[in-house]
Design a protein around this motif. Structure first.
Motif, PDB file in Angstrom:
ATOM      1  N   ALA A 253      -1.066   1.211  -2.673  1.00 17.18           N
ATOM      2  CA  ALA A 253      -2.038   1.244  -1.571  1.00 17.18           C
ATOM      3  C   ALA A 253      -1.336   1.091  -0.230  1.00 17.18           C
ATOM      4  O   ALA A 253      -1.650   1.805   0.746  1.00 17.18           O
ATOM      5  N   MET A 254      -0.365   0.188  -0.160  1.00 16.75           N
ATOM      6  CA  MET A 254       0.387   0.001   1.082  1.00 16.75           C
ATOM      7  C   MET A 254       1.229   1.237   1.400  1.00 16.75           C
ATOM      8  O   MET A 254       1.372   1.631   2.558  1.00 16.75           O
ATOM      9  N   LEU A 255       1.787   1.863   0.368  1.00 13.65           N
ATOM     10  CA  LEU A 255       2.599   3.058   0.581  1.00 13.65           C
ATOM     11  C   LEU A 255       1.748   4.216   1.095  1.00 13.65           C
ATOM     12  O   LEU A 255       2.171   4.985   1.966  1.00 13.65           O
ATOM     13  N   ILE A 256       0.523   4.349   0.549  1.00 14.94           N
ATOM     14  CA  ILE A 256      -0.386   5.408   1.001  1.00 14.94           C
ATOM     15  C   ILE A 256      -0.712   5.220   2.483  1.00 14.94           C
ATOM     16  O   ILE A 256      -0.721   6.182   3.271  1.00 14.94           O
ATOM     17  N   LEU A 257      -0.972   3.970   2.889  1.00 18.22           N
ATOM     18  CA  LEU A 257      -1.262   3.695   4.302  1.00 18.22           C
ATOM     19  C   LEU A 257      -0.045   3.963   5.173  1.00 18.22           C
ATOM     20  O   LEU A 257      -0.154   4.482   6.293  1.00 18.22           O
ATOM     21  N   ASP A 258       1.134   3.620   4.655  1.00 19.35           N
ATOM     22  CA  ASP A 258       2.360   3.786   5.444  1.00 19.35           C
ATOM     23  C   ASP A 258       2.714   5.266   5.629  1.00 19.35           C
ATOM     24  O   ASP A 258       3.333   5.643   6.625  1.00 19.35           O
ATOM     25  N   LYS A 259       2.311   6.106   4.653  1.00 16.83           N
ATOM     26  CA  LYS A 259       2.702   7.519   4.688  1.00 16.83           C
ATOM     27  C   LYS A 259       1.549   8.434   5.156  1.00 16.83           C
ATOM     28  O   LYS A 259       1.530   9.627   4.826  1.00 16.83           O
TER      29      LYS A 259
ATOM     30  N   ILE B 265       6.684  -3.350   2.362  1.00 17.96           N
ATOM     31  CA  ILE B 265       6.384  -2.386   1.308  1.00 17.96           C
ATOM     32  C   ILE B 265       7.554  -2.273   0.334  1.00 17.96           C
ATOM     33  O   ILE B 265       7.374  -2.197  -0.883  1.00 17.96           O
ATOM     34  N   ASN B 266       8.774  -2.265   0.876  1.00 14.55           N
ATOM     35  CA  ASN B 266       9.956  -2.243   0.007  1.00 14.55           C
ATOM     36  C   ASN B 266       9.997  -3.480  -0.892  1.00 14.55           C
ATOM     37  O   ASN B 266      10.322  -3.392  -2.084  1.00 14.55           O
ATOM     38  N   ILE B 267       9.644  -4.631  -0.289  1.00 15.82           N
ATOM     39  CA  ILE B 267       9.669  -5.875  -1.062  1.00 15.82           C
ATOM     40  C   ILE B 267       8.634  -5.846  -2.175  1.00 15.82           C
ATOM     41  O   ILE B 267       8.914  -6.180  -3.331  1.00 15.82           O
ATOM     42  N   VAL B 268       7.400  -5.417  -1.836  1.00 16.72           N
ATOM     43  CA  VAL B 268       6.340  -5.372  -2.841  1.00 16.72           C
ATOM     44  C   VAL B 268       6.670  -4.374  -3.943  1.00 16.72           C
ATOM     45  O   VAL B 268       6.444  -4.635  -5.140  1.00 16.72           O
ATOM     46  N   SER B 269       7.220  -3.218  -3.575  1.00 14.25           N
ATOM     47  CA  SER B 269       7.612  -2.230  -4.587  1.00 14.25           C
ATOM     48  C   SER B 269       8.698  -2.779  -5.496  1.00 14.25           C
ATOM     49  O   SER B 269       8.663  -2.585  -6.721  1.00 14.25           O
ATOM     50  N   GLY B 270       9.672  -3.473  -4.891  1.00 15.56           N
ATOM     51  CA  GLY B 270      10.734  -4.086  -5.697  1.00 15.56           C
ATOM     52  C   GLY B 270      10.189  -5.151  -6.629  1.00 15.56           C
ATOM     53  O   GLY B 270      10.605  -5.258  -7.798  1.00 15.56           O
TER      54      GLY B 270
ATOM     55  N   LEU C 285      -2.679   3.838 -15.496  1.00 15.18           N
ATOM     56  CA  LEU C 285      -3.873   3.155 -15.006  1.00 15.18           C
ATOM     57  C   LEU C 285      -3.701   2.680 -13.562  1.00 15.18           C
ATOM     58  O   LEU C 285      -4.557   2.939 -12.702  1.00 15.18           O
ATOM     59  N   THR C 286      -2.582   2.020 -13.287  1.00 12.98           N
ATOM     60  CA  THR C 286      -2.380   1.445 -11.945  1.00 12.98           C
ATOM     61  C   THR C 286      -2.096   2.508 -10.898  1.00 12.98           C
ATOM     62  O   THR C 286      -2.288   2.268  -9.706  1.00 12.98           O
ATOM     63  N   SER C 287      -1.638   3.677 -11.319  1.00 11.72           N
ATOM     64  CA  SER C 287      -1.365   4.739 -10.354  1.00 11.72           C
ATOM     65  C   SER C 287      -2.631   5.499  -9.974  1.00 11.72           C
ATOM     66  O   SER C 287      -2.750   5.990  -8.846  1.00 11.72           O
ATOM     67  N   HIS C 288      -3.587   5.595 -10.901  1.00 15.95           N
ATOM     68  CA  HIS C 288      -4.803   6.348 -10.619  1.00 15.95           C
ATOM     69  C   HIS C 288      -5.795   5.578  -9.759  1.00 15.95           C
ATOM     70  O   HIS C 288      -6.545   6.196  -8.992  1.00 15.95           O
ATOM     71  N   ILE C 289      -5.782   4.253  -9.879  1.00 18.01           N
ATOM     72  CA  ILE C 289      -6.765   3.468  -9.127  1.00 18.01           C
ATOM     73  C   ILE C 289      -6.613   3.628  -7.621  1.00 18.01           C
ATOM     74  O   ILE C 289      -7.581   3.982  -6.923  1.00 18.01           O
ATOM     75  N   PRO C 290      -5.404   3.441  -7.020  1.00 19.79           N
ATOM     76  CA  PRO C 290      -5.312   3.573  -5.542  1.00 19.79           C
ATOM     77  C   PRO C 290      -5.350   5.017  -5.058  1.00 19.79           C
ATOM     78  O   PRO C 290      -5.761   5.273  -3.915  1.00 19.79           O
ATOM     79  N   THR C 291      -4.944   5.984  -5.903  1.00 20.23           N
ATOM     80  CA  THR C 291      -4.910   7.373  -5.434  1.00 20.23           C
ATOM     81  C   THR C 291      -6.266   8.042  -5.460  1.00 20.23           C
ATOM     82  O   THR C 291      -6.437   9.140  -4.899  1.00 20.23           O
ATOM     83  N   LYS C 292      -7.254   7.421  -6.114  1.00 14.18           N
ATOM     84  CA  LYS C 292      -8.579   8.021  -6.146  1.00 14.18           C
ATOM     85  C   LYS C 292      -9.200   8.082  -4.749  1.00 14.18           C
ATOM     86  O   LYS C 292     -10.000   8.972  -4.444  1.00 14.18           O
ATOM     87  N   LYS C 293      -8.849   7.102  -3.894  1.00 13.66           N
ATOM     88  CA  LYS C 293      -9.421   7.042  -2.524  1.00 13.66           C
ATOM     89  C   LYS C 293      -8.545   7.724  -1.499  1.00 13.66           C
ATOM     90  O   LYS C 293      -8.741   7.543  -0.308  1.00 13.66           O
ATOM     91  N   LEU C 294      -7.529   8.436  -1.968  1.00 13.51           N
ATOM     92  CA  LEU C 294      -6.638   9.100  -1.018  1.00 13.51           C
ATOM     93  C   LEU C 294      -7.389  10.152  -0.232  1.00 13.51           C
ATOM     94  O   LEU C 294      -7.160  10.348   0.948  1.00 13.51           O
TER      95      LEU C 294
END
Length: 417
Positions: free
Chosen positions: A314-320, A21-26, A408-417
């Motif tokens: 999406a990976m961060l949401i799953l991790d947290k 997740i750190n790698i993908v975020s970086g 745009l990219t922040s709203h797409i994965p958080t809609k399914k939170l």
């Protein structure tokens, strides 16, 4: 809101449960930074080429050019023109006659644009700065002189040092026609002058210099002579011109409303005033379209990079998930939890944009001072390194584009939170 932002900030730099997740975020932040820097550099280079072309045209084109709406010659004694010339913001006025003629040197014949100018022309433009051979002179007191565009001179095979005369031909007023077809078999008739003496006005001039605007519309098609010679050749009286070149006073030429002020003087639609951009409207329109298409292409690349952002969140949401459950028990509602990951996306995009803009500006500054990226080593290039001009609007465009992408990219994965 402050709590959600604080938690998002902690998540941005804290160690995740999975190292990937750190790698993908970086990678997401790095992709945004690289593309933002690329956008700054590419748009600045295109601005640089535009400024370079504008500078080349400004050596020849006047501040403003007055032409008839019909495209035909007009008289300087027209009351509208006289009223315009009394405008206090005008410093210099040059009368110009510009028509098509046939130019002959020995056995070489070419149709060209013959431009007759008065003595004010050299003071109104920067023609002396673009003379590459000889000097700018249209009349020496005894003989008529002609100044060729470099490409036209090369095609005719003449140089400023040659002493053989240049012959000029133009149809008489009663026989006016388009000379573009004269370059074929009809042109051979001109060389003997048999059968054309009653149809053509002729004159001679001696070449005095060559100029280079580095634009084919001038260098390959234009020759400059004195205004009296052009009027005799084209059967025009002493008050008739095809255009007027205007130079405004320095304090007024910088004002945006100079053209508006001049236009207000012309009370009818018989004439129009063209600024430097309008005089070369087709060329500058092409530059704008190229810049627009380049910007659109870079935005699409940025959108592709935004896919990394979606997967990272999406990976961060799953991790947290455990953290979100804890926050729910502490009283956080779904809106607050969604804000945490929204802010996380905003921060990743914002950090990438900030780093990218700083890198882009640093590269542009380095290119301006040291010319790191060269065009080539040959003499065929006008300049040795890529020109760069940074415009604040480009920086704002890049920043707003990245902000929109972050939203745009922040709203797409958080809609399914």
């Amino acid at each position: 809101m402050k709590t959600s932002l604080f938690i998002a900030w902690r998540y941005l730099f804290s160690k995740k449960g999975h190292h990937a997740i750190n790698i993908v975020s970086g990678i997401s932040a790095a992709a945004v930074a690289v593309i933002a820097a690329a956008m700054i550099c590419v748009l600045s280079v295109m601005n640089g080429f535009g400024a370079l072309v504008e500078q080349m045209f400004s050596a020849f084109d006047p501040d403003y050019k007055v032409v008839a709406t019909s495209g035909q010659p007009f008289s300087t004694t027209d009351p509208e023109i006289q009223q315009l010339l009394q405008d206090p913001s005008i410093e210099l006025v040059s009368e110009v006659v510009e028509r098509q003629a046939l130019i002959q040197y020995r056995d070489h014949q070419l149709p060209a644009i013959l431009m007759g100018v008065d003595t004010t022309f050299a003071h109104l433009t920067q023609i002396d700065s673009i003379i590459t051979n000889g000097k700018f002179l249209t009349y020496d007191g005894a003989f008529e002189r002609i100044v060729f565009g470099r490409g036209l001179a090369s095609t005719l095979g003449v140089r400023a040092q040659f002493i053989d005369p240049i012959r000029l031909y133009a149809p008489k007023l009663s026989q006016r026609s388009n000379l573009t077809g004269v370059a074929g078999p009809t042109a051979n008739v001109v060389s003997g002058l048999t059968g054309v003496a009653g149809l053509m006005n002729t004159s001679t001039a001696f070449i005095s210099g060559e100029f280079a605007v580095n634009q084919s519309v001038y260098d390959d098609k234009l020759a400059i002579v004195s205004l009296p010679l052009a009027r005799r050749l084209f059967d025009l009286d002493s008050t008739t011109v095809t255009s007027l070149y205007l130079k405004c006073k320095p304090i007024d030429s910088k004002l945006r409303n100079s053209k508006t002020t001049l236009n207000s003087t012309l009370s009818t639609l018989n004439y129009k005033i063209l600024n430097r951009y309008e005089q070369q409207s087709d060329f500058f329109r092409v530059l704008k379209v190229e810049k627009l298409l380049t910007a659109i292409l870079l935005v699409f690349i940025l959108l592709i990079a935004g896919l990394n952002m979606i997967s990272s969140l999406a990976m961060l949401i799953l991790d947290k998930q455990q953290d979100t459950e804890t926050l729910r028990h502490l009283g956080a509602d779904e809106k607050q939890l969604r804000r945490i990951f929204l802010y996380e996306g905003y921060l990743i995009n914002g950090l990438g944009a900030l780093i990218g803009i700083v890198i882009g500006l640093a590269l542009c500054l380095a290119q301006q001072h040291w010319g790191l990226l060269k065009l080539g080593t040959g003499t065929e290039y006008i300049i040795s390194a890529y020109p760069v001009v940074v415009q604040p609007l480009d920086i704002l465009f890049v920043l707003l584009t990245v902000i929109a992408l972050g939203w745009l990219t922040s709203h797409i994965p958080t809609k399914k939170l």
